[in-house]
Design an enzyme around this catalytic site. Structure first.
Site, PDB file in Angstrom:
ATOM      1  N   ASP A 102     -63.357  25.881 -47.943  1.00  0.00           N
ATOM      2  CA  ASP A 102     -63.475  27.077 -48.767  1.00  0.00           C
ATOM      3  C   ASP A 102     -64.850  27.692 -48.500  1.00  0.00           C
ATOM      4  O   ASP A 102     -65.750  27.019 -47.985  1.00  0.00           O
ATOM      5  CB  ASP A 102     -63.332  26.699 -50.238  1.00  0.00           C
ATOM      6  CG  ASP A 102     -63.595  27.853 -51.165  1.00  0.00           C
ATOM      7  OD1 ASP A 102     -62.972  28.920 -50.963  1.00  0.00           O
ATOM      8  OD2 ASP A 102     -64.432  27.715 -52.079  1.00  0.00           O
ATOM      9  N   ASP A 162     -66.925  30.639 -50.691  1.00  0.00           N
ATOM     10  CA  ASP A 162     -67.803  30.888 -51.830  1.00  0.00           C
ATOM     11  C   ASP A 162     -67.795  29.711 -52.805  1.00  0.00           C
ATOM     12  O   ASP A 162     -66.744  29.303 -53.300  1.00  0.00           O
ATOM     13  CB  ASP A 162     -67.373  32.165 -52.558  1.00  0.00           C
ATOM     14  CG  ASP A 162     -67.379  33.371 -51.634  1.00  0.00           C
ATOM     15  OD1 ASP A 162     -68.313  33.464 -50.816  1.00  0.00           O
ATOM     16  OD2 ASP A 162     -66.454  34.197 -51.709  1.00  0.00           O
TER      17      ASP A 162
END
Length: 373
Positions: free
Chosen positions: A192, A194
Site C-alpha cells: 500500500d 499512503d
C-alpha cells in the site's frame, strides 16, 4: 519466448528489455509515454452492451465488487477480458532516452533503465543507407522511437552483465544456486502507499509534500535484496473525483521512486486504480465513478501482477494500514501484514491479518525471518 510473444503482440518494430536498478540516479533512463486511457470507463461498459441503469442498480455503493454476482459475471466474461487486453495494448510505448550525462538536471524520475538487449524487426535495417558508424541507442533506436515504433519490455527476469571476471564468477554462482531456473515463480510483496510507505495525509495533493515514513526506503531495499518483488498497489479515487489529475499522480510516483532510489531501493511495478463506486457528487468524473475489479479490496491489480510477473501468491504478502488492504489479502488469498502507521491503529481490533507490525521496516524483517526459518 515471452519476450518474442510480447514483441509480436505490440506490433512495433523494436522492443527493448528494461528493468529498474539500484542506481537510477547515474543511469540512462527510458521514458515511457503516459497511457491514461487503459482504465475501464462507464462508456466501455455501455459499449459492451450493459445499460447504465443496470450498472447503477447493481452498484450498492459497497466497496467489495467481488460480492456482486452481476459484476463478477462481467469481470469473468471473455468480452470484458478482451476489452481490457485491447486497452492495455499500447502501454509501454517508449517516448525517449534520458542520458545519464543529464542526471544532474533531473528532479524526479521513474526508475526504468535499458538492460542492453532488444528485439529488432529486420525491416528496420533499411535505416542504413550507407557505410557509416552509428550508435545503437542514440541513433538507430532513437530514430524509431521518434516514429512511435519502440516498446519497453519491463521484466524482473534474471539479467546480468558478465563482461568481467568478477561478474562472470557471480553469474556462475547464481547458476549453481538455481537463480536461472526456467519458469521460475517469484515471491512478491504488494505494498500500500499512503500510511504504509509515505506519511498519511488525506489532504496531500502536492508531490513536494511527500514524506517517507522512517526506514520505509530501507525496508523496500531489504526486500529487493532478498529476491522479493516490490509492487505498489494503491487506490487513487481523487482522480475520479476530479481532485487530482493523472499527471499529478504520475509526478507523485516519480518523486516517490526518486526518494527511495537514493539508497538503491526500487518498485518492480506500480499499479493504481482511479475509480470510485460512489457516484452523484458535484464535480466528479462520471466516466470513472463506476464499479471496477481493480479498486482494493478487489483483486484486479494483484491479478494483473500475477499475469505479468509470474508470481506465486502462496509465498507472497500484502502490507498495508487499512481495511482495504486486509480485505484485499483475504480476497486474493495472500498473507496480509497490518502496519500500525497511517490508519493501522484503527484496524487492530479486526484481527483479520496474518501479522501485526510496527511499520514497514518491521514487516520486512518479519518476512525475511519467516523465509529463513
Amino acid at each position: 519466448e515471452k519476450l518474442y510473444n510480447y514483441h509480436k503482440e505490440k506490433n512495433g518494430l523494436i522492443t527493448i528489455v528494461t528493468h529498474p536498478n539500484s542506481h537510477p540516479y547515474d543511469s540512462d533512463l527510458v521514458v515511457l509515454k503516459k497511457q491514461y486511457d487503459e482504465f475501464i470507463t462507464l462508456s466501455d461498459y455501455i459499449n459492451l452492451g450493459y445499460k447504465k441503469e443496470d450498472l447503477l442498480l447493481h452498484n450498492d455503493k459497497t466497496l467489495n465488487a467481488l460480492k456482486s454476482e452481476f459484476y463478477k459475471n462481467i469481470f469473468n466474461s471473455s468480452e470484458y477480458k478482451e476489452l481490457i487486453h485491447k486497452k492495455q495494448k499500447n502501454t509501454n510505448l517508449v517516448l525517449r532516452y534520458e542520458g545519464k550525462e543529464n542526471s544532474k538536471d533531473r528532479l524526479y524520475y521513474h526508475n526504468l533503465v535499458n538492460a542492453g538487449m532488444c528485439m529488432i524487426e529486420s525491416s528496420t535495417l533499411s535505416y542504413f543507407t550507407q557505410l557509416e558508424k552509428k550508435d545503437l541507442e542514440k541513433d538507430f533506436i532513437s530514430y524509431y522511437i521518434s516514429k512511435g515504433e519502440v516498446y519497453s519490455y519491463k521484466t524482473c527476469e534474471y539479467i546480468k552483465d558478465m563482461g568481467t571476471y568478477d561478474r562472470l564468477d557471480k553469474v556462475e554462482e547464481d547458476i549453481k544456486c538455481g537463480k536461472l531456473k526456467s519458469n521460475k515463480k517469484y515471491s512478491a510483496v504488494f505494498l500500500d502507499r499512503d500510511g504504509t510507505i509515505n506519511v498519511y495525509d488525506d489532504e496531500n495533493l502536492n508531490k513536494n509534500n511527500i514524506e517517507l515514513i522512517k526506514n520505509a526506503d530501507k525496508a523496500i531495499k531489504l526486500l529487493n535484496d532478498n529476491g522479493y518483488l516490490c509492487i505498489l498497489v494503491t487506490n487513487q479515487p481523487k482522480i475520479s473525483k476530479n481532485i487530482i489529475t493523472y499527471e499529478l499522480l504520475d509526478e507523485i510516483h516519480a518523486k516517490l521512486e526518486t526518494m527511495i532510489g537514493k539508497i538503491g531501493a526500487y518498485f518492480d511495478e506500480i499499479y493504481y486504480c482511479p475509480h470510485h463506486q460512489e457516484y452523484g457528487k458535484e464535480g466528479e468524473n462520471p466516466e470513472l465513478k463506476i464499479v471496477c475489479d481493480c479498486r482494493k479490496p478487489n483483486t484486479g491489480m494483484i491479478d494483473r501482477a500475477v499475469a505479468e510477473y509470474n508470481i506465486d501468491l502462496s509465498t507472497s504478502y500484502v502490507i498495508g494500514d487499512s481495511h482495504f488492504d486486509l480485505d484485499l489479502g483475504k480476497n486474493a488469498d495472500v498473507k496480509t501484514i497490518l502496519v500500525k502507521t497511517g490508519l493501522g491503529c484503527e484496524n487492530i481490533d479486526s484481527k483479520n491479518y496474518y501479522h501485526l507490525s510496527e511499520d514497514l521496516y518491521d514487516a520486512a524483517q518479519f518476512i525475511l525471518n519467516k523465509k529463513f526459518e
